[in-house]
Design a protein around this motif. Structure first.
Motif, PDB file in Angstrom:
ATOM      1  N   THR A  39       0.870  -1.181   0.000  1.00 19.20           N
ATOM      2  CA  THR A  39       0.000   0.000   0.000  1.00 19.20           C
ATOM      3  C   THR A  39       0.905   1.230   0.000  1.00 19.20           C
ATOM      4  O   THR A  39       2.130   1.112   0.144  1.00 19.20           O
ATOM      5  CB  THR A  39      -0.919   0.022   1.233  1.00 19.20           C
ATOM      6  N   LYS A  40       0.313   2.386  -0.134  1.00 23.37           N
ATOM      7  CA  LYS A  40       1.142   3.596  -0.181  1.00 23.37           C
ATOM      8  C   LYS A  40       1.807   3.894   1.161  1.00 23.37           C
ATOM      9  O   LYS A  40       2.805   4.590   1.212  1.00 23.37           O
ATOM     10  CB  LYS A  40       0.329   4.791  -0.669  1.00 23.37           C
ATOM     11  N   ASP A  41       1.259   3.346   2.246  1.00 25.59           N
ATOM     12  CA  ASP A  41       1.822   3.593   3.565  1.00 25.59           C
ATOM     13  C   ASP A  41       2.677   2.453   4.108  1.00 25.59           C
ATOM     14  O   ASP A  41       3.482   2.659   5.001  1.00 25.59           O
ATOM     15  CB  ASP A  41       0.701   3.861   4.579  1.00 25.59           C
ATOM     16  N   ASN A  42       2.486   1.248   3.562  1.00 25.56           N
ATOM     17  CA  ASN A  42       3.086   0.087   4.210  1.00 25.56           C
ATOM     18  C   ASN A  42       3.286  -1.038   3.195  1.00 25.56           C
ATOM     19  O   ASN A  42       2.501  -1.200   2.274  1.00 25.56           O
ATOM     20  CB  ASN A  42       2.159  -0.382   5.337  1.00 25.56           C
ATOM     21  N   THR A  43       4.326  -1.829   3.408  1.00 30.11           N
ATOM     22  CA  THR A  43       4.531  -3.065   2.664  1.00 30.11           C
ATOM     23  C   THR A  43       4.592  -4.191   3.691  1.00 30.11           C
ATOM     24  O   THR A  43       5.332  -4.111   4.661  1.00 30.11           O
ATOM     25  CB  THR A  43       5.836  -3.025   1.852  1.00 30.11           C
ATOM     26  N   GLN A  44       3.819  -5.234   3.458  1.00 34.02           N
ATOM     27  CA  GLN A  44       3.703  -6.308   4.441  1.00 34.02           C
ATOM     28  C   GLN A  44       3.807  -7.659   3.735  1.00 34.02           C
ATOM     29  O   GLN A  44       3.232  -7.849   2.672  1.00 34.02           O
ATOM     30  CB  GLN A  44       2.349  -6.187   5.130  1.00 34.02           C
TER      31      GLN A  44
END
Length: 162
Positions: A39-44
Motif C-alpha cells: 500500500t502507499k503507507d506500508n509493505t507487508q
C-alpha cells in the motif's frame, strides 16, 4: 488398584505394539502461498508455516494430522492419506480431509493434497506438493453460502521418517 495398574500396563504395551508397526513421517515447512501486500503507507509480507504428521497403518493407507500458523490464525487439519512408491527415492502421498481454522469466528474447510517426498537419506526427505482448499467460510448461519476454491502454489518442506 492392582487391577487398574495391570490394565494400564497392558494398554501401554498394546499401544507400543500398534505404533511399532506404523510408519511415521513429520514434515516441517513454509508454504509458498504467502502474500505480499503493498500500500502507499506500508509493505507487508505474510508467510504460512506448517507442520504435517503422516502415519501409515497398513500398506499405503493411513492418516495425516497438520497444523498451520499465520500471523492471525491457527489451523488444525486431519484426514485420510494414501501413500505409494514412485521409485526407490520418491513417494507420492494423496490426502483428503477437513481443516478447522481457530479464529474469531471459526471456519471449517476441506482439502485435497498431492505431495511428492524425495528421499535425501534413509530418514530425511524433501516434500514438494500442492492441493486444493475448499473454503466454506465462517461457521454460523451463513456457513457454506459463500465459498471459494483456493489452489496454492507448491509448498516446500523438510521431513523425517521414523
Amino acid at each position: 488398584m492392582k487391577k487398574l495398574a495391570a490394565i494400564l500396563l497392558v494398554g501401554i504395551v498394546s499401544m507400543g505394539a500398534v505404533f511399532a508397526s506404523v510408519d511415521m513421517k513429520l514434515a516441517l515447512g513454509g508454504q509458498s502461498n504467502g502474500e505480499i501486500q503493498v500500500t502507499k503507507d506500508n509493505t507487508q509480507f505474510d508467510f504460512l508455516v506448517n507442520a504435517e504428521f503422516d502415519m501409515e497403518f497398513s500398506r499405503g493407507h493411513g492418516m495425516l494430522v497438520g497444523m498451520e500458523l499465520t500471523k492471525q490464525d491457527i489451523a488444525l487439519s486431519v484426514g485420510y492419506a494414501f501413500q505409494t512408491d514412485i521409485s526407490s527415492s520418491c513417494d507420492f502421498i494423496l490426502g483428503a480431509g477437513a481443516t478447522v481454522v481457530i479464529s474469531e469466528p471459526a471456519e471449517l474447510n476441506y482439502f485435497l493434497t498431492a505431495d511428492f517426498d524425495f528421499n535425501v537419506s534413509q530418514s530425511m526427505f524433501v516434500r514438494v506438493g500442492t492441493g486444493i482448499l475448499l473454503n466454506m467460510g465462517e461457521l454460523g448461519e451463513n456457513y457454506g453460502k459463500r465459498w471459494s476454491i483456493q489452489i496454492p502454489l507448491p509448498a516446500l518442506a523438510i521431513g523425517w521418517q521414523f
